[in-house]
Design a protein around this motif. Structure first.
Motif, mmCIF file in Angstrom:
data_model
loop_
_atom_site.group_PDB
_atom_site.id
_atom_site.type_symbol
_atom_site.label_atom_id
_atom_site.label_comp_id
_atom_site.label_asym_id
_atom_site.label_seq_id
_atom_site.Cartn_x
_atom_site.Cartn_y
_atom_site.Cartn_z
ATOM 1 N N GLU A 37 8.802 -34.313 17.951
ATOM 2 C CA GLU A 37 7.876 -33.283 17.463
ATOM 3 C C GLU A 37 8.540 -32.610 16.275
ATOM 4 O OE1 GLU A 37 4.830 -32.204 17.835
ATOM 5 O OE2 GLU A 37 4.460 -33.886 19.198
ATOM 6 N N GLU A 39 8.097 -31.127 11.871
ATOM 7 C CA GLU A 39 7.295 -30.945 10.666
ATOM 8 C C GLU A 39 7.703 -31.989 9.642
ATOM 9 O OE1 GLU A 39 6.747 -27.106 8.726
ATOM 10 O OE2 GLU A 39 6.998 -26.190 10.710
ATOM 11 N N GLY A 40 6.816 -32.369 8.798
ATOM 12 C CA GLY A 40 7.138 -33.315 7.736
ATOM 13 C C GLY A 40 7.414 -34.712 8.236
ATOM 14 N N LYS A 41 6.787 -35.103 9.322
ATOM 15 C CA LYS A 41 6.928 -36.473 9.807
ATOM 16 C C LYS A 41 6.470 -37.429 8.710
ATOM 17 C CE LYS A 41 6.073 -36.978 14.299
ATOM 18 N NZ LYS A 41 5.505 -37.391 15.611
ATOM 19 N N THR A 43 5.412 -36.991 4.552
ATOM 20 C CA THR A 43 5.229 -36.124 3.385
ATOM 21 C C THR A 43 4.568 -36.961 2.291
ATOM 22 O OG1 THR A 43 7.317 -36.641 2.281
ATOM 23 C CG2 THR A 43 7.400 -34.979 4.037
#
Ligand SMILES: *[C@@H]1O[C@H](CO)[C@@H](O)[C@H](O)[C@H]1NC(C)=O
Ligand SMILES: *[C@@H]1O[C@H](CO)[C@@H](O)[C@H](O)[C@H]1NC(C)=O
Length: 254
Positions: A37, A39-41, A43
């Motif tokens: 989990e 952020e930014g998996k 971009t």
């Protein structure tokens, strides 16, 4: 008869052996985005893969090197293993539709996989080597939204691809250069609109005031000449009466 049967079975056997070797090259693993989990998996120029742990460890030599092939999704069918990874440098991606990067020995993908380890591979995270021809393995930023597909290759020291994973599902990147700017844009546009609306309302207020002033000025000018008394009378009868009284009084006194 005996000889013929023998020959046929020999051919069959060889065929089966060849097929077995081919099938053996493929390991039953599909690369995929990290299950972490985070952020930014994905971009605009990178994506975060799960490391291929416990995938090649038992089937390749510890000295073998695991490479990642990055492909433009629609070109995948035409992929052929290169003679050396340097044949598919990052810098020629636009021409080849494939490049090879993130080479590391299989020992860096240890087995068993510890659950508390963060086992991520960020594809597209290197920016210093983008035009450096001495770094064909550059893990440079992805040039567009894709979609891309990736696969892992295990290459031994003679440069032979000994094992390969399946291709990942297509991965599509976020459009636009900087996702922050995409969020910021509408906000800025809204302030611009607000400023314009404010200016317009101030201008129209000034215009209305000017019109009223002009109207009053004109009206009072017209009325002043022949009916100034009436005009004053309409405005405030008490004052008028008082004034008239005064006038009358003054007149009568005189
Ligand atoms: C990866 O490949 C590059 C270019 O072939 C080479 O210079 C580098 O040493 C390799 N790195 C690893 C960890 O194998
Ligand atoms: C690399 O793999 C090929 C094919 O399996 C084999 O013939 C060759 O001996 C291997 N090289 C090394 C150094 O193990």
């Amino acid at each position: 008869m005996m000889m013929e049967a023998l020959a046929v079975s020999m051919v069959l056997l060889i065929g089966i052996t060849i097929n077995a070797t081919r099938a053996g090259d493929l390991v039953d693993y599909t690369p995929h985005l990290t299950s972490e989990e985070m952020e930014g998996k994905i971009t605009a120029s990178t994506f975060a893969l799960q490391q291929p742990r416990c995938v090649f460890n038992k089937v390749v030599d510890p000295a073998d090197v695991i490479w990642l092939v990055v492909a433009l999704s629609e070109a995948v069918k035409s992929f052929k293993n290169p003679k050396t990874p340097g044949d598919l440098p990052y810098q020629s991606f636009a021409k080849n539709y494939f490049y090879m990067t993130l080479n590391t020995t299989v020992s860096n993908y240890p087995c068993p996989e510890k659950s508390d380890d963060i086992a991520i591979l960020r594809v597209g995270s290197e920016t210093e080597c983008v035009v450096d021809l001495w770094r064909p393995d550059c893990n440079g930023p992805l040039p567009g939204p894709g979609p891309y597909r990736v696969r892992f290759l295990a290459i031994n020291s003679t440069g032979v691809v000994v094992k390969e994973s399946k291709w990942s599902d297509p991965i599509t990147l976020i459009r636009g250069r900087n996702p922050d700017r995409i969020v910021a844009k509408p906000r800025r546009r809204r302030t611009e609109t607000n400023v314009i609306i404010t200016i317009l309302s101030i201008l129209s207020a000034i215009l209305v005031a000017a019109l009223i002033a002009a109207f009053i000025y004109k009206y009072s000018n017209i009325c002043d000449k022949p009916m100034s008394a009436d005009f004053v009378g309409i405005q405030d009868p008490t004052i008028v009466r008082y004034t008239t009284h005064q006038m009358h009084d003054r007149l009568s006194i005189k």
